[in-house]
Design a protein around this motif. Structure first.
Motif, PDB file in Angstrom:
ATOM      1  N   ILE A 306       0.842  -1.203   0.000  1.00  0.00           N
ATOM      2  CA  ILE A 306       0.000   0.000   0.000  1.00  0.00           C
ATOM      3  C   ILE A 306       0.873   1.246   0.000  1.00  0.00           C
ATOM      4  CG2 ILE A 306      -1.609   1.340   1.405  1.00  0.00           C
ATOM      5  CD1 ILE A 306      -2.848  -1.346   2.289  1.00  0.00           C
ATOM      6  N   GLN A 307       1.930   1.225   0.813  1.00  0.00           N
ATOM      7  CA  GLN A 307       2.844   2.363   0.843  1.00  0.00           C
ATOM      8  C   GLN A 307       3.553   2.530  -0.494  1.00  0.00           C
ATOM      9  OE1 GLN A 307       3.142   4.494   3.603  1.00  0.00           O
ATOM     10  NE2 GLN A 307       4.079   5.715   1.973  1.00  0.00           N
ATOM     11  N   GLY A 308       3.861   1.393  -1.140  1.00  0.00           N
ATOM     12  CA  GLY A 308       4.499   1.447  -2.452  1.00  0.00           C
ATOM     13  C   GLY A 308       3.604   2.104  -3.497  1.00  0.00           C
ATOM     14  N   VAL A 309       2.299   1.822  -3.444  1.00  0.00           N
ATOM     15  CA  VAL A 309       1.353   2.458  -4.365  1.00  0.00           C
ATOM     16  C   VAL A 309       1.319   3.964  -4.132  1.00  0.00           C
ATOM     17  CG1 VAL A 309      -1.074   2.637  -5.032  1.00  0.00           C
ATOM     18  CG2 VAL A 309      -0.059   0.387  -4.617  1.00  0.00           C
ATOM     19  N   ALA A 310       1.263   4.357  -2.850  1.00  0.00           N
ATOM     20  CA  ALA A 310       1.255   5.789  -2.526  1.00  0.00           C
ATOM     21  C   ALA A 310       2.521   6.465  -3.039  1.00  0.00           C
ATOM     22  CB  ALA A 310       1.111   5.979  -1.013  1.00  0.00           C
ATOM     23  N   ASP A 311       3.679   5.847  -2.812  1.00  0.00           N
ATOM     24  CA  ASP A 311       4.949   6.414  -3.287  1.00  0.00           C
ATOM     25  C   ASP A 311       4.944   6.572  -4.804  1.00  0.00           C
ATOM     26  OD1 ASP A 311       5.768   6.355  -0.657  1.00  0.00           O
ATOM     27  OD2 ASP A 311       7.014   4.575  -0.881  1.00  0.00           O
ATOM     28  N   ARG A 312       4.408   5.563  -5.475  1.00  0.00           N
ATOM     29  CA  ARG A 312       4.378   5.576  -6.944  1.00  0.00           C
ATOM     30  C   ARG A 312       3.548   6.743  -7.466  1.00  0.00           C
ATOM     31  NH1 ARG A 312       1.841   0.555 -10.498  1.00  0.00           N
ATOM     32  NH2 ARG A 312       1.113   1.784 -12.260  1.00  0.00           N
ATOM     33  N   LEU A 313       2.392   6.986  -6.873  1.00  0.00           N
ATOM     34  CA  LEU A 313       1.531   8.065  -7.345  1.00  0.00           C
ATOM     35  C   LEU A 313       2.147   9.436  -7.066  1.00  0.00           C
ATOM     36  CD1 LEU A 313      -1.989   6.707  -6.278  1.00  0.00           C
ATOM     37  CD2 LEU A 313      -0.753   6.367  -8.423  1.00  0.00           C
ATOM     38  N   VAL A 314       2.769   9.581  -5.892  1.00  0.00           N
ATOM     39  CA  VAL A 314       3.424  10.850  -5.554  1.00  0.00           C
ATOM     40  C   VAL A 314       4.570  11.124  -6.524  1.00  0.00           C
ATOM     41  CG1 VAL A 314       4.758  12.071  -3.796  1.00  0.00           C
ATOM     42  CG2 VAL A 314       2.775  10.715  -3.118  1.00  0.00           C
ATOM     43  N   LEU A 315       5.366  10.105  -6.793  1.00  0.00           N
ATOM     44  CA  LEU A 315       6.512  10.263  -7.695  1.00  0.00           C
ATOM     45  C   LEU A 315       6.048  10.639  -9.102  1.00  0.00           C
ATOM     46  CD1 LEU A 315       9.624   9.904  -7.492  1.00  0.00           C
ATOM     47  CD2 LEU A 315       9.306   7.641  -8.495  1.00  0.00           C
ATOM     48  N   ALA A 316       4.942  10.050  -9.550  1.00  0.00           N
ATOM     49  CA  ALA A 316       4.432  10.356 -10.885  1.00  0.00           C
ATOM     50  C   ALA A 316       4.087  11.836 -11.016  1.00  0.00           C
ATOM     51  CB  ALA A 316       3.201   9.498 -11.177  1.00  0.00           C
ATOM     52  N   VAL A 317       3.423  12.385 -10.001  1.00  0.00           N
ATOM     53  CA  VAL A 317       3.012  13.792 -10.069  1.00  0.00           C
ATOM     54  C   VAL A 317       4.212  14.722  -9.940  1.00  0.00           C
ATOM     55  CG1 VAL A 317       1.662  15.585  -8.911  1.00  0.00           C
ATOM     56  CG2 VAL A 317       0.701  13.295  -9.199  1.00  0.00           C
ATOM     57  N   LYS A 318       5.071  14.476  -8.961  1.00  0.00           N
ATOM     58  CA  LYS A 318       6.193  15.380  -8.694  1.00  0.00           C
ATOM     59  C   LYS A 318       7.271  15.320  -9.761  1.00  0.00           C
ATOM     60  CE  LYS A 318       8.072  15.265  -4.760  1.00  0.00           C
ATOM     61  NZ  LYS A 318       8.681  14.678  -3.543  1.00  0.00           N
ATOM     62  N   ASP A 319       7.603  14.109 -10.190  1.00  0.00           N
ATOM     63  CA  ASP A 319       8.781  13.940 -11.035  1.00  0.00           C
ATOM     64  C   ASP A 319       8.480  13.889 -12.521  1.00  0.00           C
ATOM     65  OD1 ASP A 319      10.218  13.764  -8.690  1.00  0.00           O
ATOM     66  OD2 ASP A 319      11.486  12.139  -9.420  1.00  0.00           O
ATOM     67  N   ARG A 320       7.212  13.649 -12.907  1.00  0.00           N
ATOM     68  CA  ARG A 320       6.964  13.413 -14.327  1.00  0.00           C
ATOM     69  C   ARG A 320       5.816  14.265 -14.875  1.00  0.00           C
ATOM     70  NH1 ARG A 320       7.363   8.178 -12.403  1.00  0.00           N
ATOM     71  NH2 ARG A 320       5.275   7.572 -13.044  1.00  0.00           N
ATOM     72  N   ASN A 321       5.490  15.324 -14.184  1.00  0.00           N
ATOM     73  CA  ASN A 321       4.455  16.248 -14.682  1.00  0.00           C
ATOM     74  C   ASN A 321       3.126  15.551 -14.979  1.00  0.00           C
ATOM     75  OD1 ASN A 321       5.658  18.801 -14.592  1.00  0.00           O
ATOM     76  ND2 ASN A 321       6.762  18.464 -16.503  1.00  0.00           N
ATOM     77  N   ILE A 322       2.802  14.531 -14.193  1.00  0.00           N
ATOM     78  CA  ILE A 322       1.517  13.852 -14.338  1.00  0.00           C
ATOM     79  C   ILE A 322       0.426  14.742 -13.744  1.00  0.00           C
ATOM     80  CG2 ILE A 322       0.142  11.866 -13.585  1.00  0.00           C
ATOM     81  CD1 ILE A 322       2.188  11.202 -15.746  1.00  0.00           C
TER      82      ILE A 322
END
Length: 686
Positions: A306-322
């Motif tokens: 669950i924490q991995g999913v949260a990290d993945r979504l945060v990284l997508a927005v911050k790092d990849r202009n999602i």
């Protein structure tokens, strides 16, 4: 003539450096306008859930409609404010309990009325009296367009239809989105995103009417469903694509670009251009991803996922202009639990549990939740002049790099480079910009290490001053030279198509490997002062050396290291489970993760090599390894979908932590050497 050329060439060397400096200066305002584009608009993040998935999960429940109502409330409570609605099919209407569908054999059993054994039709009964008219019209228009006959049918005063098509095929036919369901979802407070396909024959008037209805419902975005955008026929036949783009502009509807697709959707770039790049990037959490949240594992392991999913979504927005997160879910049969399970509860936890959830962390990073917004491009007219200076500077930088090997041809290389690149621009402006950016980035990181090798060699010949100060200063100066390359990449490739990854910067692998090869050749043949005859002689000697088994083993190890290095390069790079955990730890601790190969390997070894180069000639090999870090600095900014602020912080962190680890290596070296000098003589005496 020759002497005059050489005199001009010598004078041109300084001129080339001035062109590089002008190019760097021109890149700064271009980079600033890109930063304004990234930070000044499009800060809304839209979280979208797939409504069809919700219908399919509800079909496993004893009370489907009640389940849907409960889950819609939970979605809203956990931060999901948008739903993705597909073009309708009979199967989806059946899942939504809007209709009941029967084959000819099932209709015979239901009505107890004999039907011809040669008949294979589809029978429909409408379950909601208030929506019979709208559904009849939708179904009739869709099947009549395919010349399929329809006629009315009823059972016990319940209205229905007969479709003269086999049920399996009929269930797959695409129709207009279910406007009645969309109105109900909108009334419950959800924004709507529509998944549009290219499966139906393209008709201008019906499509324009549909887009008008969708606009009234507040639809702002299409997510393309399938391998082609609506209106795509072929690369040559773009008439329908032109019409689709015109209608989307008229009704103010944009496109969501799904990231990391293996095969680009046909016609997407063309349609995006026709709607003036009213596009947002979308990250998809797929059905396959969701099934990992249904497996029979320990609570601790589930918490980690669950924490991995949260990290993945945060990284997508911050790092990849999602700007759009698209959530999918699937119900699965669990043999261990003896029931059908779904991932919804785990997904809700990943979204907003306390401060560890994805949504609170995204909001804390400065983003807002709401309808996604496209980038409002900041692009001044003077950028044309800036690009001209960047062109001159990039070619000059390439010529200067070649001059480190053959100084006499620098001017000729510059002139030929300008002529060749001008021809490339006529052929393809995109290829022209990418080639110059690749050349400038490769040359800058190569120059950084060649400069460091020269400085270390000179300091070994005249060992004065602080070794530690020299090492730290050399790392910083070399990194500043690498910054030249990233400035040219940012300036030359400042296009919205790169930010949205509608166009990709090709050659990232070359950006990593070419500097290693260039620096290796320089170290072997050009570092020491020699004339060309002596270099040719050394080259022949190297090529005629006998190859030993040790050399073969060493070559195999180098090849394996190179393969591993490339496997971890780019967006599709592979990483072990431990490395993924380490990356997650760094991301959550620092906010921005520095690149491992920089701060753990390349920068520390560069620092140690520079420190030892005062006494040991072979320490230059450690400085050479530093080319990996310098190439990585440039490559960080080659990820053009990453905000400039994030890339800058990543490089600074890499240098800061790399310096600290390098200082530790130097301290360990000093302890080992001094201990050796102290204890070895005593052991010999005893």
């Amino acid at each position: 003539m020759k002497e005059r050329y050489l005199r001009f060439n010598q004078l041109a060397m300084k001129g080339l450096w001035w062109l590089v400096i002008l190019g760097m200066m021109a890149s700064l305002p271009v980079a600033y306008e890109r930063h304004q584009t990234e930070q000044g608009s499009g800060r809304n993040v839209e979280v979208v859930f797939d409504y069809r998935d919700l219908l399919e999960i509800s079909d496993t429940q004893p009370d489907p409609r009640r389940f849907i109502e409960e889950q819609l409330k939970l979605l809203g409570q956990h931060g999901v404010r948008s739903l993705a609605v597909y073009e309708s099919t009979l199967n989806e209407l059946k899942l939504g309990r809007r209709i009941e569908v029967f084959s000819s054999h099932e209709a015979t059993a239901l009505t107890q009325t004999p039907i011809s054994p040669n008949e294979n039709f589809t029978y429909i009964l409408f379950t909601e009296k208030e929506s019979v008219g709208q559904l009849q019209q939708t179904i009739t228009e869709a099947f009549s367009a395919q010349n399929v006959k329809l006629r009315p049918w009823s059972y016990k005063n319940q209205p229905g239809m007969i479709i003269e098509m086999g049920m399996e095929e009929a269930l797959m036919q695409t129709m207009d989105p279910d406007l009645t369901t969309m109105k109900k979802l909108k009334d419950q407070g959800f924004s709507l995103v529509v998944r549009m396909s290219n499966r139906r024959p393209f008709q201008t008037n019906p499509m324009d009417k549909l887009l008008g209805e969708l606009q009234k419902l507040g639809v702002k975005w299409f997510i393309v469903d399938g391998d082609a955008v609506p209106g795509f026929v072929s690369a040559e036949d773009t008439v329908n694509l032109d019409k689709m783009g015109e209608m989307m502009r008229k009704h103010r509807i944009g496109l969501a670009a799904i990231e990391m697709q293996k095969t680009p959707q046909k016609g997407f770039n063309g349609l995006a251009k026709r709607i003036h790049h009213n596009v947002v990037r979308l990250h998809s959490f797929t059905e396959t991803d969701s099934t990992k949240l249904t497996e029979n594992i320990t609570p601790e392991e589930m918490d980690g996922r669950i924490q991995g999913v949260a990290d993945r979504l945060v990284l997508a927005v911050k790092d990849r202009n999602i700007r759009m997160i698209f959530l999918n879910a699937r119900a699965v049969k669990s043999a261990e639990k003896g029931k059908i399970v779904n991932p919804l509860d785990a997904m809700y936890q990943a979204l907003d549990r306390q401060e560890d959830g994805a949504l609170p962390r995204i909001e804390a990073a400065g983003y807002k939740f709401g309808t996604a917004q496209s980038f409002q491009l900041v692009h001044s007219s003077w950028q044309t002049v800036a690009k001209l200076l960047l062109w001159l500077g990039a070619v000059a930088l390439i010529a200067l790099t070649i001059s480190y090997f053959i100084p006499e041809i620098a001017l000729a290389v510059f002139v030929l480079g300008m002529i060749g690149s001008a021809g490339l621009f006529v052929l393809s402006s995109s290829l022209f910009a990418q080639a110059l950016a690749l050349g400038a980035g490769t040359c800058a990181s190569s120059l950084a290490i060649m400069f460091a090798l020269q400085a270390a060699r000179r300091r070994r010949e005249k060992p004065v001053g602080s070794r530690l100060g020299f090492a730290i200063g050399l790392l910083l100066r070399s990194s500043l030279i690498s910054v030249i390359g990233l400035l040219f990449i940012v300036g030359l490739l400042n296009q919205i198509t790169y930010m949205l990854v509608l166009e990709q910067f090709r050659g990232v692998s070359l950006l990593h490997l070419a500097p290693i090869a260039i620096v290796g050749i320089y170290w072997l043949l050009f570092l020491e002062p020699m004339n060309y005859r002596e270099r040719i002689k050394r080259t022949r000697a190297l090529l005629s050396k006998h190859i030993s088994v040790l050399w073969i083993i060493a070559a195999a190890l180098v090849a394996a290291a190179g393969f591993y290095y490339l496997s971890r390069t780019g967006n599709e790079g592979q990483a072990s489970a431990f490395e993924r955990y380490f990356r997650s730890f760094l991301e959550n601790t620092l906010g921005v993760r520095p690149r491992t190969k920089e701060f753990l390997i390349a920068h520390p070894l560069f620092l140690l090599g520079a420190y030892l180069s005062y006494k040991y000639r072979n320490a230059l090999i450690l400085i050479m390894i530093g080319v990996i870090g310098q190439a990585s600095i440039v490559d960080t900014f080659a990820h053009l979908h990453t905000p400039l602020v994030i890339s800058s912080i990543r490089v600074v962190y890499g240098l800061a932590f790399g310096t600290l680890i390098g200082l530790v290596l130097i301290a360990v070296w000093e302890i080992v050497v001094r201990s050796w000098r102290r204890w070895v003589p005593r052991l010999n005496e005893s």
